[in-house]
Design a protein around this motif. Structure first.
Motif, mmCIF file in Angstrom:
data_model
loop_
_atom_site.group_PDB
_atom_site.id
_atom_site.type_symbol
_atom_site.label_atom_id
_atom_site.label_comp_id
_atom_site.label_asym_id
_atom_site.label_seq_id
_atom_site.Cartn_x
_atom_site.Cartn_y
_atom_site.Cartn_z
ATOM 1 N N PRO A 67 0.806 -1.227 0.000
ATOM 2 C CA PRO A 67 0.000 0.000 0.000
ATOM 3 C C PRO A 67 0.839 1.276 0.000
ATOM 4 O O PRO A 67 0.358 2.331 -0.424
ATOM 5 N N VAL A 68 2.097 1.192 0.448
ATOM 6 C CA VAL A 68 2.962 2.373 0.459
ATOM 7 C C VAL A 68 3.155 2.912 -0.959
ATOM 8 O O VAL A 68 3.173 4.123 -1.188
ATOM 9 N N LEU A 69 3.301 1.992 -1.908
ATOM 10 C CA LEU A 69 3.503 2.397 -3.299
ATOM 11 C C LEU A 69 2.278 3.113 -3.855
ATOM 12 O O LEU A 69 2.398 4.047 -4.650
ATOM 13 N N PHE A 70 1.097 2.685 -3.423
ATOM 14 C CA PHE A 70 -0.120 3.364 -3.876
ATOM 15 C C PHE A 70 -0.290 4.714 -3.183
ATOM 16 O O PHE A 70 -0.847 5.647 -3.762
ATOM 17 N N TYR A 71 0.221 4.824 -1.971
ATOM 18 C CA TYR A 71 0.211 6.127 -1.290
ATOM 19 C C TYR A 71 1.083 7.107 -2.062
ATOM 20 O O TYR A 71 0.708 8.271 -2.275
ATOM 21 N N LYS A 72 2.252 6.624 -2.532
ATOM 22 C CA LYS A 72 3.148 7.478 -3.323
ATOM 23 C C LYS A 72 2.494 7.862 -4.657
ATOM 24 O O LYS A 72 2.637 8.992 -5.120
ATOM 25 N N LEU A 73 1.780 6.908 -5.246
ATOM 26 C CA LEU A 73 1.076 7.208 -6.498
ATOM 27 C C LEU A 73 0.015 8.270 -6.257
ATOM 28 O O LEU A 73 -0.148 9.203 -7.060
ATOM 29 N N LYS A 74 -0.707 8.148 -5.156
ATOM 30 C CA LYS A 74 -1.746 9.133 -4.819
ATOM 31 C C LYS A 74 -1.135 10.528 -4.681
ATOM 32 O O LYS A 74 -1.696 11.519 -5.176
ATOM 33 N N LYS A 75 0.024 10.615 -4.036
ATOM 34 C CA LYS A 75 0.705 11.903 -3.886
ATOM 35 C C LYS A 75 1.114 12.450 -5.253
ATOM 36 O O LYS A 75 0.994 13.655 -5.519
ATOM 37 N N PHE A 76 1.595 11.556 -6.122
ATOM 38 C CA PHE A 76 2.010 11.969 -7.460
ATOM 39 C C PHE A 76 0.818 12.519 -8.240
ATOM 40 O O PHE A 76 0.910 13.575 -8.876
ATOM 41 N N ILE A 77 -0.309 11.807 -8.197
ATOM 42 C CA ILE A 77 -1.508 12.266 -8.910
ATOM 43 C C ILE A 77 -1.957 13.617 -8.373
ATOM 44 O O ILE A 77 -2.312 14.525 -9.143
ATOM 45 N N SER A 78 -1.908 13.787 -7.056
ATOM 46 C CA SER A 78 -2.304 15.061 -6.450
ATOM 47 C C SER A 78 -1.389 16.188 -6.899
ATOM 48 O O SER A 78 -1.843 17.297 -7.180
ATOM 49 N N THR A 79 -0.087 15.900 -6.976
ATOM 50 C CA THR A 79 0.886 16.912 -7.377
ATOM 51 C C THR A 79 0.670 17.337 -8.826
ATOM 52 O O THR A 79 0.707 18.532 -9.154
ATOM 53 N N VAL A 80 0.451 16.358 -9.704
ATOM 54 C CA VAL A 80 0.232 16.655 -11.125
ATOM 55 C C VAL A 80 -1.097 17.392 -11.315
ATOM 56 O O VAL A 80 -1.215 18.279 -12.143
ATOM 57 N N ASN A 81 -2.110 16.994 -10.542
ATOM 58 C CA ASN A 81 -3.463 17.557 -10.666
ATOM 59 C C ASN A 81 -3.951 17.473 -12.119
ATOM 60 O O ASN A 81 -4.247 18.480 -12.759
ATOM 61 N N PRO A 82 -4.052 16.257 -12.649
ATOM 62 C CA PRO A 82 -4.356 16.098 -14.077
ATOM 63 C C PRO A 82 -5.825 16.370 -14.396
ATOM 64 O O PRO A 82 -6.693 16.287 -13.530
ATOM 65 N N ASP A 83 -6.063 16.696 -15.648
ATOM 66 C CA ASP A 83 -7.438 16.810 -16.120
ATOM 67 C C ASP A 83 -8.053 15.423 -16.310
ATOM 68 O O ASP A 83 -9.265 15.256 -16.174
ATOM 69 N N PHE A 92 -7.029 -4.104 -13.333
ATOM 70 C CA PHE A 92 -6.021 -3.596 -12.401
ATOM 71 C C PHE A 92 -6.019 -2.070 -12.331
ATOM 72 O O PHE A 92 -5.244 -1.477 -11.591
ATOM 73 N N ALA A 93 -6.892 -1.451 -13.107
ATOM 74 C CA ALA A 93 -7.093 -0.006 -12.990
ATOM 75 C C ALA A 93 -7.921 0.349 -11.757
ATOM 76 O O ALA A 93 -8.053 1.531 -11.419
ATOM 77 N N GLY A 94 -8.475 -0.644 -11.094
ATOM 78 C CA GLY A 94 -9.415 -0.399 -9.999
ATOM 79 C C GLY A 94 -8.896 0.547 -8.936
ATOM 80 O O GLY A 94 -9.552 1.543 -8.593
ATOM 81 N N ILE A 95 -7.725 0.261 -8.382
ATOM 82 C CA ILE A 95 -7.195 1.084 -7.290
ATOM 83 C C ILE A 95 -6.780 2.473 -7.776
ATOM 84 O O ILE A 95 -7.143 3.473 -7.143
ATOM 85 N N PRO A 96 -6.008 2.593 -8.879
ATOM 86 C CA PRO A 96 -5.674 3.955 -9.352
ATOM 87 C C PRO A 96 -6.896 4.826 -9.632
ATOM 88 O O PRO A 96 -6.894 6.024 -9.316
ATOM 89 N N LEU A 97 -7.947 4.242 -10.192
ATOM 90 C CA LEU A 97 -9.150 5.040 -10.454
ATOM 91 C C LEU A 97 -9.873 5.396 -9.162
ATOM 92 O O LEU A 97 -10.438 6.487 -9.030
ATOM 93 N N PHE A 98 -9.862 4.490 -8.200
ATOM 94 C CA PHE A 98 -10.443 4.770 -6.884
ATOM 95 C C PHE A 98 -9.715 5.935 -6.216
ATOM 96 O O PHE A 98 -10.348 6.877 -5.720
ATOM 97 N N LEU A 99 -8.370 5.895 -6.240
ATOM 98 C CA LEU A 99 -7.581 6.978 -5.650
ATOM 99 C C LEU A 99 -7.817 8.288 -6.395
ATOM 100 O O LEU A 99 -7.914 9.359 -5.776
ATOM 101 N N SER A 100 -7.920 8.217 -7.718
ATOM 102 C CA SER A 100 -8.155 9.424 -8.519
ATOM 103 C C SER A 100 -9.508 10.038 -8.211
ATOM 104 O O SER A 100 -9.667 11.264 -8.233
ATOM 105 N N GLY A 101 -10.486 9.177 -7.926
ATOM 106 C CA GLY A 101 -11.804 9.675 -7.557
ATOM 107 C C GLY A 101 -11.768 10.423 -6.236
ATOM 108 O O GLY A 101 -12.416 11.465 -6.071
#
Length: 366
Positions: A67-83, A92-101
């Motif tokens: 889960p640490v790696l997904f926490y880092k991904l969440k921080k990265f997505i927040s930093t980028v603030n993508p459209d 396997f997109a389940g968790i990244p899309l959940f975090l993005s939501g």
């Protein structure tokens, strides 16, 4: 300028990676792409991707048991603030899309590129896969696939009533594809009189190379004028000993990974594609754009993209004798080969401008 995060497994050459590269080149400079490689490595396409204007990479590997790696991904997505964020790894997109939501990314897309699961089933894997599928369905703003078979397999009857679910086929820039006229006959020491059968695809159980080799051996034993050219990552490593032991060096050419796929197709008289499973058969479509006569497997992802009147060229992927018969018919009957030229049809149906634009519209919810 708008920003988009794309998640893929790696940048090794494959259907997903080649599709995304072509898409990004098509709209180069129109938005900023961020590439997340889930296995943490780049691969042989990295240098090509790195030349795309404005592209950025996130190299942190992801493990579904860390889960640490997904926490880092969440921080990265927040930093980028993508459209938008688009994950090409199916369920396997389940968790990244959940975090993005949770973060509030507006457009969250899962893009399925295979028509089945690509792992051996078990009770634990089945439960985990179902959870991931649920997370995709609940958190995606769009669920896309490159074949009807994929939609049916992963979402069943839900696809009939959910407007988020759609099929977008692969796009091919036929003009740039067709303008290359050179072949590899001289490089591979293949005489112009030889009948060349080509297969393009990495070494993988789904690509059914074991059947291809059996068909090649049978045809070559019948007639030394047949030459098989097999092009794809690790194909050379897997079959070089077999080819040498059976003294097939003059009739079976193993290229491994190459960027000269168009020249490989220009070398061919026939394209043989007996996949056991596929998403959308991009290598076959490229061969059709080139106008090559073909013999392919009759699995649904392939039959869905071939006009009904040409389904006679689709056979059981494991039927060696019928494949031998079909390829021999093309060699022995030039008129049949000419009648199997679907270049105009494939060029119109898989037009890059149209299909890439459809995907771009989904990315930005236009």
């Amino acid at each position: 300028m708008k920003k988009v995060i794309f998640l893929i497994t790696s940048l090794n050459s494959g259907g997903i990676e080649n599709y995304l590269f072509r898409f990004l080149k098509h709209f180069e400079g129109e938005f900023i792409p961020f590439i997340v490689c889930k296995n943490g490595c780049h691969g042989e396409l990295y240098e090509d991707y790195a030349k795309i204007k404005g592209i950025k990479f996130y190299d942190g590997a992801l493990s579904y048991f860390n889960p640490v790696l997904f926490y880092k991904l969440k921080k990265f997505i927040s930093t980028v603030n993508p459209d938008s964020i688009c994950d090409f790894t199916g369920n396997f997109a389940g968790i990244p899309l959940f975090l993005s939501g949770i973060i509030g990314v507006k457009n969250r897309i899962a893009f399925y590129r295979g028509s089945t699961d690509h792992f051996e089933s078990s009770l634990f894997k089945g439960i985990f896969n179902s959870i991931m599928n649920y997370l995709v369905y609940k958190n995606a703003t769009h669920i896309l696939a490159n074949s009807k078979s994929a939609i049916s397999y992963f979402f069943g009857n839900l696809a009939l009533k959910d407007k988020r679910i759609d099929v977008i086929h692969n796009g091919i820039n036929a003009h740039s594809f067709l303008e290359i006229k050179q072949d590899l006959r001289e490089n591979l020491n293949i005489d112009k009189s030889k009948f060349v059968v080509v297969h393009v695809g990495r070494f993988d159980k789904a690509k059914n190379h074991s059947t291809i080799i059996k068909v090649a051996k049978k045809l070559i034993d019948l007639d030394k004028n047949y030459v098989f050219v097999l092009c794809g990552k690790n194909v050379d490593l897997e079959f070089q000993i077999y080819v040498k032991n059976n003294q097939l060096e003059n009739n079976v050419k193993l290229l491994g990974y190459t960027k000269q796929v168009v020249k490989v197709l220009n070398t061919a008289n026939c394209f043989y594609f007996p996949s056991i499973t596929e998403g959308q058969p991009n290598a076959l479509i490229e061969a059709l754009v080139k106008g090559l006569p073909f013999v392919a497997s009759n699995i649904k992802p392939i039959s869905d993209v071939i006009p009904l009147e040409y389904h006679c060229q689709l056979i059981d992927p494991l039927d060696v004798d019928l494949a031998v018969k079909k390829i021999k018919e093309i060699k022995d009957n030039p008129i049949l080969g000419e009648s199997l030229n679907l270049s105009s049809w494939a060029t119109n149906n898989f037009d890059a401008d149209k299909l890439f634009s459809e995907f771009k519209n989904k990315l930005f919810d236009n």
